[in-house]
Motif scaffolding. Structure first.
Motif, PDB file in Angstrom:
ATOM      1  N   ARG A 228       7.400   0.624   8.721  1.00 14.22           N
ATOM      2  CA  ARG A 228       6.267   0.065   7.988  1.00 14.22           C
ATOM      3  C   ARG A 228       4.991   0.883   8.183  1.00 14.22           C
ATOM      4  O   ARG A 228       4.028   0.715   7.437  1.00 14.22           O
ATOM      5  CB  ARG A 228       6.036  -1.383   8.428  1.00 14.22           C
ATOM      6  CG  ARG A 228       7.144  -2.308   7.941  1.00 14.22           C
ATOM      7  CD  ARG A 228       7.057  -3.694   8.531  1.00 14.22           C
ATOM      8  NE  ARG A 228       8.106  -4.566   7.984  1.00 14.22           N
ATOM      9  CZ  ARG A 228       8.329  -5.808   8.376  1.00 14.22           C
ATOM     10  NH1 ARG A 228       7.561  -6.351   9.316  1.00 14.22           N
ATOM     11  NH2 ARG A 228       9.301  -6.517   7.835  1.00 14.22           N
ATOM     12  N   LEU A 229       4.998   1.763   9.175  1.00 11.51           N
ATOM     13  CA  LEU A 229       3.842   2.622   9.433  1.00 11.51           C
ATOM     14  C   LEU A 229       3.994   4.016   8.836  1.00 11.51           C
ATOM     15  O   LEU A 229       3.090   4.840   8.967  1.00 11.51           O
ATOM     16  CB  LEU A 229       3.604   2.739  10.944  1.00 11.51           C
ATOM     17  CG  LEU A 229       3.225   1.440  11.659  1.00 11.51           C
ATOM     18  CD1 LEU A 229       3.149   1.657  13.166  1.00 11.51           C
ATOM     19  CD2 LEU A 229       1.899   0.895  11.136  1.00 11.51           C
ATOM     20  N   GLU A 230       5.121   4.288   8.181  1.00  8.22           N
ATOM     21  CA  GLU A 230       5.303   5.589   7.547  1.00  8.22           C
ATOM     22  C   GLU A 230       4.255   5.785   6.452  1.00  8.22           C
ATOM     23  O   GLU A 230       3.787   4.830   5.837  1.00  8.22           O
ATOM     24  CB  GLU A 230       6.714   5.704   6.962  1.00  8.22           C
ATOM     25  CG  GLU A 230       7.788   5.843   8.033  1.00  8.22           C
ATOM     26  CD  GLU A 230       9.173   5.980   7.428  1.00  8.22           C
ATOM     27  OE1 GLU A 230       9.312   5.803   6.199  1.00  8.22           O
ATOM     28  OE2 GLU A 230      10.115   6.249   8.198  1.00  8.22           O
ATOM     29  N   ARG A 231       3.917   7.045   6.209  1.00 10.60           N
ATOM     30  CA  ARG A 231       2.834   7.351   5.281  1.00 10.60           C
ATOM     31  C   ARG A 231       3.030   6.716   3.908  1.00 10.60           C
ATOM     32  O   ARG A 231       2.109   6.104   3.354  1.00 10.60           O
ATOM     33  CB  ARG A 231       2.688   8.869   5.137  1.00 10.60           C
ATOM     34  CG  ARG A 231       1.509   9.266   4.237  1.00 10.60           C
ATOM     35  CD  ARG A 231       1.423  10.767   4.036  1.00 10.60           C
ATOM     36  NE  ARG A 231       2.555  11.245   3.257  1.00 10.60           N
ATOM     37  CZ  ARG A 231       3.547  11.984   3.754  1.00 10.60           C
ATOM     38  NH1 ARG A 231       3.543  12.301   5.028  1.00 10.60           N
ATOM     39  NH2 ARG A 231       4.537  12.406   2.995  1.00 10.60           N
ATOM     40  N   GLU A 232       4.234   6.857   3.345  1.00  9.11           N
ATOM     41  CA  GLU A 232       4.467   6.319   1.997  1.00  9.11           C
ATOM     42  C   GLU A 232       4.306   4.806   1.956  1.00  9.11           C
ATOM     43  O   GLU A 232       3.773   4.258   0.992  1.00  9.11           O
ATOM     44  CB  GLU A 232       5.858   6.732   1.503  1.00  9.11           C
ATOM     45  CG  GLU A 232       6.001   8.211   1.213  1.00  9.11           C
ATOM     46  CD  GLU A 232       4.976   8.709   0.203  1.00  9.11           C
ATOM     47  OE1 GLU A 232       4.750   8.011  -0.806  1.00  9.11           O
ATOM     48  OE2 GLU A 232       4.376   9.768   0.435  1.00  9.11           O
ATOM     49  N   GLN A 233       4.766   4.113   3.011  1.00  5.43           N
ATOM     50  CA  GLN A 233       4.586   2.663   3.063  1.00  5.43           C
ATOM     51  C   GLN A 233       3.116   2.300   3.170  1.00  5.43           C
ATOM     52  O   GLN A 233       2.640   1.365   2.523  1.00  5.43           O
ATOM     53  CB  GLN A 233       5.345   2.077   4.261  1.00  5.43           C
ATOM     54  CG  GLN A 233       6.829   1.863   4.028  1.00  5.43           C
ATOM     55  CD  GLN A 233       7.081   0.782   2.994  1.00  5.43           C
ATOM     56  OE1 GLN A 233       7.207   1.059   1.805  1.00  5.43           O
ATOM     57  NE2 GLN A 233       7.151  -0.455   3.419  1.00  5.43           N
ATOM     58  N   GLN A 234       2.378   3.026   3.980  1.00  6.71           N
ATOM     59  CA  GLN A 234       0.954   2.755   4.138  1.00  6.71           C
ATOM     60  C   GLN A 234       0.187   3.029   2.849  1.00  6.71           C
ATOM     61  O   GLN A 234      -0.765   2.315   2.517  1.00  6.71           O
ATOM     62  CB  GLN A 234       0.379   3.602   5.287  1.00  6.71           C
ATOM     63  CG  GLN A 234       0.870   3.192   6.666  1.00  6.71           C
ATOM     64  CD  GLN A 234       0.221   1.897   7.151  1.00  6.71           C
ATOM     65  OE1 GLN A 234       0.196   0.887   6.445  1.00  6.71           O
ATOM     66  NE2 GLN A 234      -0.313   1.918   8.362  1.00  6.71           N
ATOM     67  N   LEU A 235       0.623   4.054   2.114  1.00  7.60           N
ATOM     68  CA  LEU A 235      -0.013   4.336   0.824  1.00  7.60           C
ATOM     69  C   LEU A 235       0.196   3.182  -0.145  1.00  7.60           C
ATOM     70  O   LEU A 235      -0.709   2.805  -0.897  1.00  7.60           O
ATOM     71  CB  LEU A 235       0.559   5.632   0.234  1.00  7.60           C
ATOM     72  CG  LEU A 235       0.014   6.941   0.808  1.00  7.60           C
ATOM     73  CD1 LEU A 235       0.822   8.120   0.293  1.00  7.60           C
ATOM     74  CD2 LEU A 235      -1.455   7.115   0.455  1.00  7.60           C
ATOM     75  N   ARG A 236       1.408   2.624  -0.127  1.00  5.58           N
ATOM     76  CA  ARG A 236       1.686   1.506  -1.027  1.00  5.58           C
ATOM     77  C   ARG A 236       0.947   0.239  -0.593  1.00  5.58           C
ATOM     78  O   ARG A 236       0.442  -0.519  -1.423  1.00  5.58           O
ATOM     79  CB  ARG A 236       3.195   1.254  -1.081  1.00  5.58           C
ATOM     80  CG  ARG A 236       3.963   2.297  -1.869  1.00  5.58           C
ATOM     81  CD  ARG A 236       5.393   1.844  -2.150  1.00  5.58           C
ATOM     82  NE  ARG A 236       6.201   1.876  -0.951  1.00  5.58           N
ATOM     83  CZ  ARG A 236       6.972   2.901  -0.601  1.00  5.58           C
ATOM     84  NH1 ARG A 236       7.021   3.973  -1.361  1.00  5.58           N
ATOM     85  NH2 ARG A 236       7.711   2.855   0.495  1.00  5.58           N
ATOM     86  N   ASN A 237       0.894   0.021   0.717  1.00  6.95           N
ATOM     87  CA  ASN A 237       0.312  -1.229   1.219  1.00  6.95           C
ATOM     88  C   ASN A 237      -1.203  -1.181   1.333  1.00  6.95           C
ATOM     89  O   ASN A 237      -1.866  -2.217   1.239  1.00  6.95           O
ATOM     90  CB  ASN A 237       0.901  -1.562   2.587  1.00  6.95           C
ATOM     91  CG  ASN A 237       2.381  -1.902   2.519  1.00  6.95           C
ATOM     92  OD1 ASN A 237       2.869  -2.319   1.483  1.00  6.95           O
ATOM     93  ND2 ASN A 237       3.089  -1.713   3.609  1.00  6.95           N
ATOM     94  N   ASN A 238      -1.738   0.006   1.587  1.00  9.30           N
ATOM     95  CA  ASN A 238      -3.182   0.122   1.856  1.00  9.30           C
ATOM     96  C   ASN A 238      -3.835   1.215   1.022  1.00  9.30           C
ATOM     97  O   ASN A 238      -4.753   1.897   1.484  1.00  9.30           O
ATOM     98  CB  ASN A 238      -3.417   0.399   3.355  1.00  9.30           C
ATOM     99  CG  ASN A 238      -2.930  -0.738   4.224  1.00  9.30           C
ATOM    100  OD1 ASN A 238      -3.506  -1.819   4.225  1.00  9.30           O
ATOM    101  ND2 ASN A 238      -1.853  -0.499   4.971  1.00  9.30           N
ATOM    102  N   GLY A 239      -3.344   1.352  -0.208  1.00 13.94           N
ATOM    103  CA  GLY A 239      -3.870   2.412  -1.067  1.00 13.94           C
ATOM    104  C   GLY A 239      -5.363   2.307  -1.314  1.00 13.94           C
ATOM    105  O   GLY A 239      -6.076   3.312  -1.286  1.00 13.94           O
ATOM    106  N   ASN A 240      -5.862   1.099  -1.539  1.00 18.65           N
ATOM    107  CA  ASN A 240      -7.298   0.925  -1.810  1.00 18.65           C
ATOM    108  C   ASN A 240      -8.139   1.324  -0.603  1.00 18.65           C
ATOM    109  O   ASN A 240      -9.188   1.963  -0.748  1.00 18.65           O
ATOM    110  CB  ASN A 240      -7.601  -0.522  -2.186  1.00 18.65           C
ATOM    111  CG  ASN A 240      -7.012  -0.891  -3.543  1.00 18.65           C
ATOM    112  OD1 ASN A 240      -6.788  -0.017  -4.387  1.00 18.65           O
ATOM    113  ND2 ASN A 240      -6.770  -2.180  -3.769  1.00 18.65           N
TER     114      ASN A 240
END
Length: 205
Positions: free
Chosen positions: A186-198
């Motif tokens: 859940r801390l991988e970059r792609e997941q973080q981009l999806r979850n915390n893009g704003n």
């Protein structure tokens, strides 16, 4: 909405896979679920239709497989098992992380159809311990246990196809290892981009 992550968890019979997954779900994570497979095998004591498995007869299973309803399917000890393709996709699209408890063949099928997939393999600390666990269940006769041990050796030989290996020697330690795998994913970059893009956009504004 962020897409969920698909996990396959494989293990030889008796390695403690189901107990570990149940304990993981008991943590109360409302973004994690486990797929309930369809099977042609008979219910064991305490099992419930729709909770442990969707119990169907062989003709119904074969019809579903022919219709392409399964993401993966396999036959083990004369019983058939399959994972609903539509249900898994729906859960992932809702942002749920989905666990599939399947053998190495099923995990291989899933990896060919869906990407990305995180594959986890659970191992016993020894073959002696594995046999003791199978015997301790009190569910199978000696011939069945011997068959399960032979199958277990074949299953174990495919550990190299998994992304993560968890050795279930001490149950609590193995459970912590599974929690760590989910948290790291859940801390991988792609997941973080999806979850915390704003947030990431704001930080660069």
């Amino acid at each position: 909405m962020a897409r969920g992550t698909l996990y396959t968890i494989s293990a030889p019979s008796g390695a403690g896979k189901t107990s570990l997954v149940n304990a993981l779900l008991a943590d109360g994570d409302d973004t994690l679920c486990v797929s309930v497979s369809h099977t042609t095998r008979s219910k064991r004591p305490g099992e419930q239709h729709g909770v442990n498995y969707h119990f169907v007869d062989r003709d119904q299973f074969l019809a579903m497989r022919e219709a392409g309803d399964f993401l993966e399917s396999a036959e083990v000890f004369g019983n058939m098992y399959g994972t609903s393709r539509v249900w898994v996709q729906q859960q992932l699209d809702l942002g749920m992380d989905v666990i599939l408890e399947i053998d190495w063949q099923g995990a291989e099928q899933v990896r060919k159809l869906i990407s990305p997939v995180k594959s986890i393999f659970i191992l016993p600390p020894s073959l002696t311990t594995l046999q003791e666990r199978l015997t301790g269940r009190g569910q199978d006769d000696a011939a069945t246990i011997a068959g399960r041990m032979q199958l277990a050796k074949n299953e174990i030989s495919h550990y190299g196809e998994a992304d993560y290996l968890v050795i279930n020697d001490q149950f609590d330690a193995a459970l912590d290892d599974l929690r760590a795998i989910l948290r790291a994913a859940r801390l991988e970059r792609e997941q973080q981009l999806r979850n915390n893009g704003n947030l990431l956009q704001d930080l660069l504004a």
